[in-house]
Design a protein around this motif. Structure first.
Motif, PDB file in Angstrom:
ATOM      1  N   GLY A  94       0.819  -1.215   0.000  1.00 23.55           N
ATOM      2  CA  GLY A  94       0.000   0.000   0.000  1.00 23.55           C
ATOM      3  C   GLY A  94       0.846   1.254   0.000  1.00 23.55           C
ATOM      4  O   GLY A  94       1.689   1.468  -0.873  1.00 23.55           O
ATOM      5  N   SER A  95       0.678   2.084   1.013  1.00 22.52           N
ATOM      6  CA  SER A  95       1.392   3.353   1.128  1.00 22.52           C
ATOM      7  C   SER A  95       2.851   3.176   1.557  1.00 22.52           C
ATOM      8  O   SER A  95       3.618   4.133   1.536  1.00 22.52           O
ATOM      9  CB  SER A  95       0.702   4.228   2.173  1.00 22.52           C
ATOM     10  OG  SER A  95       0.888   3.658   3.469  1.00 22.52           O
ATOM     11  N   ALA A  96       3.208   1.991   2.044  1.00 23.17           N
ATOM     12  CA  ALA A  96       4.542   1.672   2.600  1.00 23.17           C
ATOM     13  C   ALA A  96       4.711   2.163   4.040  1.00 23.17           C
ATOM     14  O   ALA A  96       5.788   2.035   4.619  1.00 23.17           O
ATOM     15  CB  ALA A  96       5.684   2.188   1.735  1.00 23.17           C
ATOM     16  N   ILE A 112       5.157  -7.069  -0.459  1.00 24.60           N
ATOM     17  CA  ILE A 112       4.568  -7.354  -1.775  1.00 24.60           C
ATOM     18  C   ILE A 112       3.280  -6.552  -1.973  1.00 24.60           C
ATOM     19  O   ILE A 112       2.435  -6.511  -1.085  1.00 24.60           O
ATOM     20  CB  ILE A 112       4.204  -8.858  -1.932  1.00 24.60           C
ATOM     21  CG1 ILE A 112       5.361  -9.757  -1.495  1.00 24.60           C
ATOM     22  CG2 ILE A 112       3.798  -9.174  -3.363  1.00 24.60           C
ATOM     23  CD1 ILE A 112       5.032 -11.265  -1.593  1.00 24.60           C
ATOM     24  N   GLU A 113       3.141  -5.958  -3.166  1.00 18.23           N
ATOM     25  CA  GLU A 113       1.921  -5.237  -3.534  1.00 18.23           C
ATOM     26  C   GLU A 113       1.432  -5.757  -4.876  1.00 18.23           C
ATOM     27  O   GLU A 113       2.225  -5.935  -5.790  1.00 18.23           O
ATOM     28  CB  GLU A 113       2.197  -3.728  -3.599  1.00 18.23           C
ATOM     29  CG  GLU A 113       1.043  -2.866  -4.088  1.00 18.23           C
ATOM     30  CD  GLU A 113      -0.240  -3.068  -3.288  1.00 18.23           C
ATOM     31  OE1 GLU A 113      -0.230  -2.884  -2.063  1.00 18.23           O
ATOM     32  OE2 GLU A 113      -1.266  -3.427  -3.909  1.00 18.23           O
ATOM     33  N   ARG A 114       0.127  -5.982  -4.991  1.00 15.63           N
ATOM     34  CA  ARG A 114      -0.423  -6.507  -6.249  1.00 15.63           C
ATOM     35  C   ARG A 114      -0.931  -5.415  -7.193  1.00 15.63           C
ATOM     36  O   ARG A 114      -1.276  -5.695  -8.334  1.00 15.63           O
ATOM     37  CB  ARG A 114      -1.550  -7.511  -5.977  1.00 15.63           C
ATOM     38  CG  ARG A 114      -2.797  -6.896  -5.377  1.00 15.63           C
ATOM     39  CD  ARG A 114      -3.904  -7.915  -5.173  1.00 15.63           C
ATOM     40  NE  ARG A 114      -4.497  -8.379  -6.424  1.00 15.63           N
ATOM     41  CZ  ARG A 114      -5.367  -7.677  -7.145  1.00 15.63           C
ATOM     42  NH1 ARG A 114      -5.757  -6.485  -6.766  1.00 15.63           N
ATOM     43  NH2 ARG A 114      -5.860  -8.174  -8.251  1.00 15.63           N
ATOM     44  N   ASP A 140       1.638 -11.267  -6.530  1.00 16.77           N
ATOM     45  CA  ASP A 140       0.504 -11.777  -5.766  1.00 16.77           C
ATOM     46  C   ASP A 140       0.999 -12.320  -4.432  1.00 16.77           C
ATOM     47  O   ASP A 140       1.696 -13.338  -4.388  1.00 16.77           O
ATOM     48  CB  ASP A 140      -0.198 -12.870  -6.572  1.00 16.77           C
ATOM     49  CG  ASP A 140      -1.327 -13.519  -5.782  1.00 16.77           C
ATOM     50  OD1 ASP A 140      -1.646 -13.034  -4.676  1.00 16.77           O
ATOM     51  OD2 ASP A 140      -1.892 -14.510  -6.275  1.00 16.77           O
ATOM     52  N   GLY A 141       0.603 -11.643  -3.363  1.00 15.66           N
ATOM     53  CA  GLY A 141       1.043 -12.017  -2.027  1.00 15.66           C
ATOM     54  C   GLY A 141       0.698 -13.444  -1.624  1.00 15.66           C
ATOM     55  O   GLY A 141       1.357 -14.022  -0.763  1.00 15.66           O
ATOM     56  N   TYR A 142      -0.332 -14.025  -2.246  1.00 17.31           N
ATOM     57  CA  TYR A 142      -0.695 -15.410  -1.904  1.00 17.31           C
ATOM     58  C   TYR A 142       0.455 -16.374  -2.224  1.00 17.31           C
ATOM     59  O   TYR A 142       0.523 -17.461  -1.658  1.00 17.31           O
ATOM     60  CB  TYR A 142      -1.947 -15.854  -2.666  1.00 17.31           C
ATOM     61  CG  TYR A 142      -3.238 -15.381  -2.027  1.00 17.31           C
ATOM     62  CD1 TYR A 142      -3.765 -16.026  -0.904  1.00 17.31           C
ATOM     63  CD2 TYR A 142      -3.933 -14.289  -2.547  1.00 17.31           C
ATOM     64  CE1 TYR A 142      -4.949 -15.602  -0.315  1.00 17.31           C
ATOM     65  CE2 TYR A 142      -5.117 -13.852  -1.966  1.00 17.31           C
ATOM     66  CZ  TYR A 142      -5.618 -14.510  -0.853  1.00 17.31           C
ATOM     67  OH  TYR A 142      -6.788 -14.087  -0.268  1.00 17.31           O
ATOM     68  N   MET A 213      -7.847  -9.176   0.666  1.00 15.19           N
ATOM     69  CA  MET A 213      -6.661  -9.730   0.021  1.00 15.19           C
ATOM     70  C   MET A 213      -7.156 -10.448  -1.238  1.00 15.19           C
ATOM     71  O   MET A 213      -7.904 -11.417  -1.146  1.00 15.19           O
ATOM     72  CB  MET A 213      -5.947 -10.700   0.973  1.00 15.19           C
ATOM     73  CG  MET A 213      -4.680 -11.287   0.402  1.00 15.19           C
ATOM     74  SD  MET A 213      -3.773 -12.187   1.690  1.00 15.19           S
ATOM     75  CE  MET A 213      -2.501 -12.984   0.684  1.00 15.19           C
ATOM     76  N   LEU A 214      -6.744  -9.922  -2.396  1.00 18.13           N
ATOM     77  CA  LEU A 214      -7.249 -10.420  -3.678  1.00 18.13           C
ATOM     78  C   LEU A 214      -6.209 -11.320  -4.329  1.00 18.13           C
ATOM     79  O   LEU A 214      -5.022 -11.221  -4.032  1.00 18.13           O
ATOM     80  CB  LEU A 214      -7.582  -9.239  -4.600  1.00 18.13           C
ATOM     81  CG  LEU A 214      -8.599  -8.233  -4.031  1.00 18.13           C
ATOM     82  CD1 LEU A 214      -8.684  -6.992  -4.906  1.00 18.13           C
ATOM     83  CD2 LEU A 214      -9.969  -8.885  -3.869  1.00 18.13           C
ATOM     84  N   THR A 215      -6.685 -12.172  -5.239  1.00 15.33           N
ATOM     85  CA  THR A 215      -5.730 -13.062  -5.932  1.00 15.33           C
ATOM     86  C   THR A 215      -5.234 -12.407  -7.217  1.00 15.33           C
ATOM     87  O   THR A 215      -5.899 -11.536  -7.790  1.00 15.33           O
ATOM     88  CB  THR A 215      -6.379 -14.421  -6.279  1.00 15.33           C
ATOM     89  OG1 THR A 215      -7.598 -14.145  -6.970  1.00 15.33           O
ATOM     90  CG2 THR A 215      -6.684 -15.225  -5.026  1.00 15.33           C
TER      91      THR A 215
HETATM   92  N1  SAH Z   1       0.268  -1.928   4.723  1.00 17.36           N
HETATM   93  C1  SAH Z   1      -0.458  -0.922   3.979  1.00 17.36           C
HETATM   94  C2  SAH Z   1      -1.955  -1.193   4.008  1.00 17.36           C
HETATM   95  C3  SAH Z   1      -2.536  -1.082   2.641  1.00 17.36           C
HETATM   96  S1  SAH Z   1      -4.163  -1.734   2.427  1.00 17.36           S
HETATM   97  C4  SAH Z   1      -0.124   0.480   4.472  1.00 17.36           C
HETATM   98  O1  SAH Z   1       0.590   0.601   5.469  1.00 17.36           O
HETATM   99  O2  SAH Z   1      -0.524   1.452   3.835  1.00 17.36           O
HETATM  100  C5  SAH Z   1      -3.818  -3.357   1.818  1.00 17.36           C
HETATM  101  C6  SAH Z   1      -3.013  -3.461   0.551  1.00 17.36           C
HETATM  102  O3  SAH Z   1      -2.949  -4.855   0.223  1.00 17.36           O
HETATM  103  C7  SAH Z   1      -3.602  -2.768  -0.673  1.00 17.36           C
HETATM  104  O4  SAH Z   1      -2.646  -1.896  -1.207  1.00 17.36           O
HETATM  105  C8  SAH Z   1      -3.899  -3.929  -1.642  1.00 17.36           C
HETATM  106  O5  SAH Z   1      -3.686  -3.603  -3.006  1.00 17.36           O
HETATM  107  C9  SAH Z   1      -2.906  -4.972  -1.179  1.00 17.36           C
HETATM  108  N2  SAH Z   1      -3.238  -6.355  -1.519  1.00 17.36           N
HETATM  109  C10 SAH Z   1      -4.450  -6.965  -1.526  1.00 17.36           C
HETATM  110  N3  SAH Z   1      -4.317  -8.255  -1.898  1.00 17.36           N
HETATM  111  C11 SAH Z   1      -3.001  -8.479  -2.132  1.00 17.36           C
HETATM  112  C12 SAH Z   1      -2.233  -9.591  -2.562  1.00 17.36           C
HETATM  113  N4  SAH Z   1      -2.804 -10.762  -2.840  1.00 17.36           N
HETATM  114  N5  SAH Z   1      -0.898  -9.443  -2.701  1.00 17.36           N
HETATM  115  C13 SAH Z   1      -0.293  -8.264  -2.434  1.00 17.36           C
HETATM  116  N6  SAH Z   1      -0.959  -7.160  -2.032  1.00 17.36           N
HETATM  117  C14 SAH Z   1      -2.301  -7.262  -1.890  1.00 17.36           C
END
Ligand code: SAH
Length: 218
Positions: A94-96, A112-114, A140-142, A213-215
Motif C-alpha cells: 500500500g502506502s509503505a 509485496i503489492e499486487r 501476488d502475495g498469496y 486480500m485479492l488473488t
Molecule cells: N500496509 C499498507 C496497508 C494497505 S491496504 C499500508 O501501510 O498502507 C492493503 C493493501 O494490500 C492494498 O494496497 C492492496 O492492493 C494490497 N493487496 C491486496 N491483496 C493483495 C495480494 N494478494 N498481494 C499483495 N498485495 C495485496
C-alpha cells in the motif's frame, strides 16, 4: 501523487497527540509507540490530506486502497513482536507506512503489492530511499516469496478469507504470522505460531475492517 515532504512543528505536535490516542486505546508496547511518533505519516498521503493525516483513521491512497488506521498498524505491529535483525514478509505494501514502521524497528522487510500503480508510486517516493532494508516486490502475495523464505514473521495487511498455506510454509519454525481473517466486512485478527516441531498454534484477538486480500496481480 503530490506529497508534502516537510515535517513541521505542527505535524510533530499532531503526531504526538495521535500516539497518545493510540496509547489510550490500549497499545502498550513502547517501542511501537516511539516508532510511530518518529514517522511522518503525512508523507505517505497526498498533500490534500495534510490537515487530517494525524487523525486515527484510514485514508484513500488510490486504486480503491487505503493506508491503515494508525491504531490498526500499532495493534498488528505489537502482536508481531519483532526483534532487530529478523526477516519479515509483509503482504500489501500500500502506502509503505507499515513497512517503514517495521524497518525503523530494525527488521529486514520484504513487502509485496499486487497493484502496479501503488508499487510504482513507492519507487518515486524519495523518503523511502532512507530504508535500504525494505525490499519492494510487485506480485501476488498469496504466492509469498519462496526465494527469500523462510521468514521469522509474516504480516498480512489485507483481509484474507483463510490462512494461506503457502505463506505458512514460508515461516520459520518458531516464527509467527499476524493476519486478519474473514470474508465479510469485519475480520478477526489472528496470530498463528509455527512451533519448533512444525505444529500450528492459533490465538484470536479483536475485530478489524481491512480491504480484501485479492488473488493475482493488477
Ligand atoms: N500496509 C499498507 C496497508 C494497505 S491496504 C499500508 O501501510 O498502507 C492493503 C493493501 O494490500 C492494498 O494496497 C492492496 O492492493 C494490497 N493487496 C491486496 N491483496 C493483495 C495480494 N494478494 N498481494 C499483495 N498485495 C495485496
Amino acid at each position: 501523487m503530490r506529497r508534502t515532504l516537510e515535517d513541521t512543528y505542527r505535524h510533530k505536535g499532531l503526531r504526538k497527540k495521535l500516539v497518545e490516542v493510540i496509547k489510550e486505546k490500549g497499545i502498550t508496547d513502547e517501542a511501537v509507540l516511539e516508532t510511530m511518533n518518529a514517522i511522518p505519516r503525512h508523507f505517505f498521503l497526498d498533500s490534500a490530506f495534510d490537515d487530517v493525516a494525524y487523525e486515527d483513521r484510514a485514508f484513500p491512497i488510490g486504486e480503491g486502497q487505503t493506508i491503515s488506521q494508525p491504531y490498526t498498524v500499532a495493534y498488528q505491529t505489537q502482536l508481531l513482536e519483532v526483534r532487530p535483525g529478523q526477516k519479515v514478509l509483509e503482504i500489501g505494501t500500500g502506502s509503505a507506512y507499515q513497512a517503514v514502521v517495521l524497518a525503523k524497528m530494525g527488521v529486514k522487510v520484504f513487502t509485496i503489492e499486487r497493484q502496479k500503480n501503488l508499487f510504482e508510486e513507492n519507487k518515486k517516493f524519495a523518503y523511502l530511499k532512507q530504508f535500504p532494508f525494505i525490499k519492494f516486490f510487485y506480485g501476488d502475495g498469496y504466492q509469498g516469496l519462496p526465494t527469500y523464505a523462510p521468514f521469522d514473521r509474516v504480516l498480512i495487511t489485507a483481509a484474507a478469507p483463510e490462512v494461506p498455506q503457502k505463506l505458512l510454509d514460508q515461516l520459520k519454525p518458531g516464527g509467527m504470522m499476524v493476519i486478519p481473517v474473514g470474508t465479510g466486512s469485519i475480520q478477526q485478527m489472528k496470530r498463528i505460531w509455527k512451533q519448533a516441531d512444525g505444529t500450528i498454534k492459533e490465538e484470536v484477538f479483536d475485530h478489524f475492517s481491512f480491504v480484501p486480500m485479492l488473488t493475482g496481480k493488477n
